[in-house]
Write an enzyme that holds these catalytic residues in place. Structure first.
Site, PDB file in Angstrom:
ATOM      1  CG  MET A 114       3.206  -4.023   6.358  1.00 30.85           C
ATOM      2  SD  MET A 114       3.959  -4.358   7.279  1.00 30.85           S
ATOM      3  CE  MET A 114       2.919  -6.072   7.948  1.00 30.85           C
ATOM      4  N   GLY A 115       2.093  -0.330   4.697  1.00 28.91           N
ATOM      5  CA  GLY A 115       1.167   0.328   5.055  1.00 28.91           C
ATOM      6  C   GLY A 115       1.617   1.850   5.318  1.00 28.91           C
ATOM      7  CB  VAL A 152       1.831   5.589   9.012  1.00 30.79           C
ATOM      8  CG1 VAL A 152       1.594   6.195  11.791  1.00 30.79           C
ATOM      9  CG2 VAL A 152       2.298   3.980   9.823  1.00 30.79           C
ATOM     10  CE  LYS A 159       2.741  -0.063  10.052  1.00 27.41           C
ATOM     11  NZ  LYS A 159       4.019  -1.352  10.319  1.00 27.41           N
ATOM     12  CG  ASP A 212      13.594  -4.629  10.238  1.00 27.34           C
ATOM     13  OD1 ASP A 212      14.071  -4.483  10.049  1.00 27.34           O
ATOM     14  OD2 ASP A 212      12.731  -4.700   9.105  1.00 27.34           O
TER      15      ASP A 212
END
Length: 418
Positions: A1-2, A4, A19, A112
């Site tokens: 997703m990304g 950091v 992030k 999650d």
């Protein structure tokens, strides 16, 4: 997703974590989920939740400025060190549950919880991160998922989520239980080759008790952990309860002192004053608690010997403590004494010559004196010795026999009194 990155806030002069959202050509909801994470984590502040400081967009890329945690995730700890000791796991569980409780109070379900999203800083403080798929309980649309899609990691997914039901706070508690299990044993409670098989185990299979997998934990810890993994959401404790239970050290299973046994109804308090005693409370519905002194066995022996020396005083001592029993005993003794007197009076040894059936001039009737309950003695009037019947006067040798019978009767009455 990304990605950091470690960054530095020049305005506030502090290190931060940045992030950066990567291009998500295949996920049209990625940008919305990223914004949701910023809004969710930024809506409350808690020492066990990674704080969000800022959110923005730069060169068509979204970024999130967060608190920098100087440490590793629990996933990396498990990879490098393996299972953790019970004390450290209890500390992690208390902090993670406290962070979840703060989110639940705001109506937010993380959805999650897994080792990769739980971070430990340099001093061992736990931080919950990645609220990217968090969901507001009162806003079903905030989940940003299509109908029938399950969002979450299958190894830590609650049974009700496997059935497609809406996420509730109990789902986070279940996931935390799976993480605690893995921290203790080195593996999650359920494993299989496919995600679908794992979901079936969450639904139908009971977890193996962690102590059977080598976890060195007290029985209280194991039982409480299995309660976190209950199949029914209503059977699991709330996050705040979990935090309090682990924080207070209840997981160690310390034994509490047993309460003193209550004195049962009908027990007799001791009348001894010198014997050692134990003070025990006994509560009745009619009034406040009453304290009785139970005598020691040695004191009971002394009283028993003294009672034997006193002879007939046993009944009076018992009557002083038990009025109802004393009344029954006295009545029984009186009845037996009366029967004994009747048997002796009408015994075959007595004849009409000895006991006239009709009054005879010159003969005085025997006089019966009243004795205490439990004895009956017939005593002839001293004045009648000069006016005995002729049958007795003519046969003086029968007088000793009568006296002997009287002595036997007196001895029998004395034994009865004993």
């Amino acid at each position: 997703m990304g990605e950091v990155w470690r960054g530095f806030d020049e305005t506030l002069d502090r290190p931060v974590a940045v992030k950066l959202l990567l291009p998500q050509d295949t996920d049209p909801t990625a940008a919305s989920r990223f914004r949701l994470e910023a809004q969710t984590a930024g809506s409350f502040n808690h020492p066990h939740v990674v704080g969000v400081f800022d959110f923005g967009q730069h060169e068509d890329r979204l970024f999130l400025v967060m608190e920098l945690v100087e440490g590793d995730s629990l996933a990396r700890h498990l990879t490098t060190t393996g299972p953790l000791p019970a004390g450290q796991v209890a500390q992690i569980a208390a902090q993670a549950a406290a962070g979840l409780a703060a989110a639940h109070q705001q109506g937010i379900v993380h959805r999650d919880i897994k080792p990769a999203n739980l971070l430990l800083d340099a001093d061992g403080t736990l931080k919950i991160g990645d609220f990217g798929i968090a969901r507001f309980v009162d806003d079903p649309a905030a989940a940003l998922t299509t109908t029938g899609q399950i969002v979450g990691t299958s190894l830590y997914l609650a049974p009700e989520r496997a059935l497609g039901r809406p996420a509730e706070p109990a789902c986070d508690v279940y996931a935390l239980g799976c993480v605690i299990y893995q921290l203790l044993t080195g593996r999650p409670p359920f494993q299989a080759d496919t995600a679908v098989a794992i979901l079936h185990q969450h639904l139908d299979t009971a977890p193996v008790p962690p102590r059977q997998r080598g976890a060195d934990i007290p029985a209280a810890f194991e039982n409480y952990l299995l309660a976190l993994l209950a199949k029914q959401p209503s059977d699991r404790p709330e996050a705040q309860q979990v935090a309090d239970w682990f924080a207070t050290g209840a997981w160690q299973g310390r034994s509490e002192p047993m309460p003193a046994p209550a004195l049962w109804p009908g027990s007799v308090p001791s009348s001894g004053h010198n014997a050692p005693s134990t003070q025990l409370p006994y509560t009745t519905e009619a009034g406040p608690a009453t304290t009785y002194a139970l005598p020691s066995p040695a004191g009971h022996t002394r009283r028993s010997r003294a009672s034997r020396r006193r002879g007939g005083s046993n009944i009076r001592t018992l009557a002083a403590h038990r009025p109802r029993v004393a009344g029954l005993v006295a009545a029984a003794v009186t009845f037996l004494a009366a029967m004994l007197a009747g048997v002796l009076w009408f015994s075959p040894g007595s004849s009409s010559a000895e006991t006239p059936q009709t009054p005879t001039p010159g003969i005085t009737s025997p006089t019966t004196t009243q004795e205490p309950a439990g004895s009956a003695t017939v005593t002839p009037d001293p004045s009648s010795t000069a006016s005995l019947p002729a049958s007795i006067a003519d046969h003086p040798e029968r007088e000793p026999e009568q006296k002997q019978r009287g002595n036997k009767q007196g001895k029998h009455e004395e034994g009865e009194d004993d």
